[in-house]
Design a protein around this motif. Structure first.
Motif, PDB file in Angstrom:
ATOM      1  N   MET A   1       0.952  -1.276  -0.086  1.00 24.90           N
ATOM      2  CA  MET A   1      -0.171  -0.001   0.019  1.00 24.90           C
ATOM      3  C   MET A   1       0.864   1.419  -0.132  1.00 24.90           C
ATOM      4  N   ALA A   2       0.503   2.228  -0.871  1.00 18.34           N
ATOM      5  CA  ALA A   2       1.351   3.131  -1.029  1.00 18.34           C
ATOM      6  C   ALA A   2       1.144   4.349   0.018  1.00 18.34           C
ATOM      7  N   GLY A   3       2.011   5.057   0.521  1.00 18.57           N
ATOM      8  CA  GLY A   3       1.768   6.274   1.469  1.00 18.57           C
ATOM      9  C   GLY A   3       2.140   7.604   0.893  1.00 18.57           C
ATOM     10  N   VAL A   4       1.471   8.458   1.295  1.00 16.80           N
ATOM     11  CA  VAL A   4       2.057  10.070   0.948  1.00 16.80           C
ATOM     12  C   VAL A   4       1.900  11.023   2.035  1.00 16.80           C
ATOM     13  N   LEU A   5       3.204  11.669   2.312  1.00 21.27           N
ATOM     14  CA  LEU A   5       3.160  12.368   3.354  1.00 21.27           C
ATOM     15  C   LEU A   5       3.276  13.952   2.645  1.00 21.27           C
ATOM     16  N   ALA A   6       2.857  15.234   3.071  1.00 22.06           N
ATOM     17  CA  ALA A   6       2.945  16.508   2.566  1.00 22.06           C
ATOM     18  C   ALA A   6       3.082  17.615   3.576  1.00 22.06           C
ATOM     19  N   CYS A   7       3.927  18.468   3.414  1.00 24.43           N
ATOM     20  CA  CYS A   7       4.104  19.650   4.055  1.00 24.43           C
ATOM     21  C   CYS A   7       4.368  20.860   3.432  1.00 24.43           C
ATOM     22  N   ALA A   8       4.114  22.180   4.106  1.00 29.86           N
ATOM     23  CA  ALA A   8       4.652  23.356   3.399  1.00 29.86           C
ATOM     24  C   ALA A   8       5.706  24.114   4.247  1.00 29.86           C
ATOM     25  N   VAL A   9       6.773  24.578   3.509  1.00 27.00           N
ATOM     26  CA  VAL A   9       7.660  24.808   4.262  1.00 27.00           C
ATOM     27  C   VAL A   9       7.982  26.457   3.533  1.00 27.00           C
ATOM     28  N   PRO A  10       7.488  27.593   4.709  1.00 26.96           N
ATOM     29  CA  PRO A  10       7.925  28.754   4.164  1.00 26.96           C
ATOM     30  C   PRO A  10       9.297  29.161   3.901  1.00 26.96           C
ATOM     31  N   LEU A  11       9.656  30.074   3.028  1.00 20.55           N
ATOM     32  CA  LEU A  11      10.790  30.430   2.365  1.00 20.55           C
ATOM     33  C   LEU A  11      10.985  31.996   2.869  1.00 20.55           C
ATOM     34  N   PRO A  12      12.367  32.343   3.043  1.00 20.92           N
ATOM     35  CA  PRO A  12      12.587  33.693   3.361  1.00 20.92           C
ATOM     36  C   PRO A  12      12.384  34.606   2.216  1.00 20.92           C
ATOM     37  N   ALA A  13      12.355  35.988   2.063  1.00 22.70           N
ATOM     38  CA  ALA A  13      12.490  36.748   1.273  1.00 22.70           C
ATOM     39  C   ALA A  13      13.428  36.687   0.374  1.00 22.70           C
ATOM     40  N   ALA A  38      10.743  24.601 -11.726  1.00 20.17           N
ATOM     41  CA  ALA A  38       9.948  24.941 -10.414  1.00 20.17           C
ATOM     42  C   ALA A  38      10.111  23.857  -9.228  1.00 20.17           C
ATOM     43  N   GLY A  39      11.184  23.054  -9.365  1.00 21.06           N
ATOM     44  CA  GLY A  39      11.237  22.120  -8.225  1.00 21.06           C
ATOM     45  C   GLY A  39      11.848  20.813  -8.902  1.00 21.06           C
ATOM     46  N   PHE A  40      12.149  19.931  -7.875  1.00 18.96           N
ATOM     47  CA  PHE A  40      12.737  18.666  -7.970  1.00 18.96           C
ATOM     48  C   PHE A  40      12.249  17.461  -7.639  1.00 18.96           C
ATOM     49  N   SER A  41      12.508  16.354  -7.970  1.00 21.49           N
ATOM     50  CA  SER A  41      12.193  14.958  -7.471  1.00 21.49           C
ATOM     51  C   SER A  41      13.446  14.019  -7.297  1.00 21.49           C
ATOM     52  N   CYS A  52       9.629   8.707  -3.074  1.00 21.80           N
ATOM     53  CA  CYS A  52      10.293   9.657  -4.036  1.00 21.80           C
ATOM     54  C   CYS A  52       9.690  11.155  -3.282  1.00 21.80           C
ATOM     55  N   LEU A  53      10.757  12.018  -3.044  1.00 21.13           N
ATOM     56  CA  LEU A  53      10.626  13.485  -2.623  1.00 21.13           C
ATOM     57  C   LEU A  53      10.459  14.198  -3.571  1.00 21.13           C
ATOM     58  N   SER A  54       9.405  15.006  -3.341  1.00 24.12           N
ATOM     59  CA  SER A  54       9.251  16.136  -4.351  1.00 24.12           C
ATOM     60  C   SER A  54       9.145  17.507  -3.748  1.00 24.12           C
ATOM     61  N   ILE A  55      10.016  18.378  -4.088  1.00 23.77           N
ATOM     62  CA  ILE A  55       9.896  19.926  -3.471  1.00 23.77           C
ATOM     63  C   ILE A  55       9.525  20.838  -4.665  1.00 23.77           C
ATOM     64  N   ARG A  56       8.380  21.634  -4.586  1.00 26.38           N
ATOM     65  CA  ARG A  56       8.023  22.288  -5.518  1.00 26.38           C
ATOM     66  C   ARG A  56       8.017  23.822  -4.973  1.00 26.38           C
ATOM     67  N   PHE A  57       8.718  24.866  -5.573  1.00 24.38           N
ATOM     68  CA  PHE A  57       8.670  26.136  -5.297  1.00 24.38           C
ATOM     69  C   PHE A  57       7.588  26.933  -5.688  1.00 24.38           C
ATOM     70  N   THR A  58       7.187  27.643  -4.915  1.00 25.72           N
ATOM     71  CA  THR A  58       5.891  28.684  -5.139  1.00 25.72           C
ATOM     72  C   THR A  58       6.173  30.164  -4.562  1.00 25.72           C
ATOM     73  N   ALA A  60       4.343  31.255  -2.428  1.00 25.95           N
ATOM     74  CA  ALA A  60       3.939  31.051  -0.910  1.00 25.95           C
ATOM     75  C   ALA A  60       5.299  30.339  -0.295  1.00 25.95           C
ATOM     76  N   GLY A  61       6.015  29.505  -0.808  1.00 24.41           N
ATOM     77  CA  GLY A  61       7.179  28.733  -0.055  1.00 24.41           C
ATOM     78  C   GLY A  61       7.323  27.666  -0.824  1.00 24.41           C
ATOM     79  N   ALA A  62       7.723  26.475  -0.187  1.00 23.20           N
ATOM     80  CA  ALA A  62       7.887  25.206  -0.884  1.00 23.20           C
ATOM     81  C   ALA A  62       7.001  24.179  -0.357  1.00 23.20           C
ATOM     82  N   ARG A  63       6.562  23.297  -1.250  1.00 23.91           N
ATOM     83  CA  ARG A  63       5.539  22.483  -1.154  1.00 23.91           C
ATOM     84  C   ARG A  63       6.343  21.062  -1.135  1.00 23.91           C
ATOM     85  N   VAL A  64       6.313  20.268  -0.027  1.00 20.70           N
ATOM     86  CA  VAL A  64       7.000  19.158   0.084  1.00 20.70           C
ATOM     87  C   VAL A  64       6.397  17.906   0.164  1.00 20.70           C
TER      88      VAL A  64
END
Length: 300
Positions: A1-13, A38-41, A52-58, A60-64
Motif C-alpha cells: 500500500m502506497a503512502g503519501v506525506l506532505a507539508c509546506a515550508v515557508p521561505l525567506p524573502a 519549479a522544483g525537483f524530485s 520519491c521526495l518532491s519539492i516544488r517552489f511557489t 508562498a514557499g516550498a511544497r514538500v
C-alpha cells in the motif's frame, strides 16, 4: 500500500531556488533525481522502502511531498519537514553572515552579487559522505558518471521511474569488486565498504546526530576511517549536516576562485588558502560556497 506525506515550508524573502535546483540537476540523465524550473524530485529509501521526495517552489514557499511504495513509518511527517528544511539550507543562518561581511573589502562585492546563497544539503549525511568519497581527486563530471553507474547497479527502483540512492546496508552487502565495476578505484571501494559496514552496524550513527551534530566527534570519527581526509570530512559536514565552518582550503576550485577574487598573480596553495579562510570562522565553508558559485552558475 502506497503512502503519501506532505507539508509546506515557508521561505525567506530573496530565497534562491536556483542553487538547490542546480545541485539536483547534476546528472543530465536524471536517473535518481530530476529537476525543472519549479522544483525537483528525488528517489530515496525511507525506512528501507522506495520513496520519491518532491519539492516544488511557489510564491508562498516550498511544497514538500513524499510518496512511498509502502506505509510510512511512525514519525515520518516530522522527519520529512526537518529534512526538507535542512536540504533547502534554511538552518544555515546566512543572513547573519551577510550582515557581518557585506562591507568586507574583498568579499563584500561577491556577497552583494550572490546575496541569499545557501548550500544545498544532501538528503542524508550518508549520501553526502559517499558523494564526497566519490568526488575525491576527480572532476565533477567523472564523479557524476560513477555515481550514476553506482546507483544504477544496486539502487532500488521507485514507482515514479526514478532509482533510489543505495543505503548503507545495500553497499555493505557488496563486494569491493562490485564497487570497482561501478567505477570506483580500489582504494575508494575499500573505504566505501568499510564505511557502509560501520554505519549499518551502528558504529557511525550519522542520522542520530542530525538534530544536534557533535561536530568535533563526527569529524574525529570520520578522520579515523582509512581513505577519509580533512577535505572529505569537512565537505561531508557541510553537505550532510549544513555545518558552515569547515575549512575547504584543500579544494582546487576554492583556491582557483580565491586567486581570481584577490587577483593573485600565482596559484594559491593550500596553506595560504587555509590562512585566508581562517579569518571568516565560523563561516569558512559558506565563504567557500560563495567562491564555488563565483566560478559557475552550475552545481558546486
Amino acid at each position: 500500500m502506497a503512502g503519501v506525506l506532505a507539508c509546506a515550508v515557508p521561505l525567506p524573502a530573496g530565497y534562491r531556488p536556483g542553487d538547490i535546483l542546480a545541485f539536483h540537476r547534476r546528472d543530465a540523465q536524471a536517473l535518481s533525481e530530476r529537476a525543472d524550473e519549479a522544483g525537483f524530485s528525488k528517489a530515496m529509501l525511507w525506512g528501507g522502502k522506495p520513496a520519491c521526495l518532491s519539492i516544488r517552489f511557489t510564491a508562498a514557499g516550498a511544497r514538500v511531498r513524499l510518496a512511498l511504495d509502502g506505509r510510512a513509518p511512525a514519525g515520518s511527517r516530522v522527519r520529512l519537514e526537518s529534512m526538507a528544511r535542512r536540504m533547502l539550507g534554511l538552518t544555515q543562518g546566512v543572513e547573519a553572515f551577510e550582515q557581518a561581511y557585506r562591507e568586507h573589502p574583498v568579499i563584500g562585492a561577491l556577497l552583494a552579487r550572490q546575496a541569499g546563497l545557501r548550500v544545498p544539503v544532501a538528503a542524508t549525511p550518508f549520501e553526502a559522505l559517499t558523494w564526497a568519497i566519490t568526488g575525491q581527486q576527480v572532476s565533477v563530471a567523472a564523479a557524476v558518471s560513477i555515481r550514476r553507474r553506482f546507483i544504477g547497479s544496486i539502487g532500488k527502483p521507485h514507482s515514479s521511474g526514478l532509482v533510489c540512492y543505495p543505503d548503507p546496508e545495500q553497499i555493505a552487502a557488496l563486494s569491493p569488486e562490485a564497487l570497482r565495476e561501478a567505477g570506483f578505484s580500489t582504494a575508494k571501494a575499500a573505504t566505501l565498504s568499510a564505511l557502509s559496514r560501520l554505519v549499518a552496524d551502528g558504529g557511525l550513527p550519522l542520522d542520530d546526530w542530525l538534530d544536534a551534530p557533535p561536530i568535533t566527534e563526527i569529524r574525529d570519527r570520520l578522520l579515523g576511517i582509512r581513505g577519509i581526509g580533512p577535505w572529505t570530512a569537512d565537505y561531508t559536514l557541510l553537505r550532510g549536516f549544513g555545518w558552515m565552518d569547515g575549512s575547504l582550503h584543500g579544494d582546487v576550485a576554492v583556491r582557483r576562485a580565491l586567486q581570481l577574487l584577490t587577483a593573485a598573480p600565482d596559484k594559491i596553495g593550500e596553506k595560504a588558502a587555509q590562512q585566508w579562510l581562517s579569518a571568516f570562522s565560523p563561516w569558512r565553508a559558506l565563504v567557500a560556497a560563495h567562491l564555488w558559485a563565483s566560478l559557475s552558475n552550475t552545481a558546486y
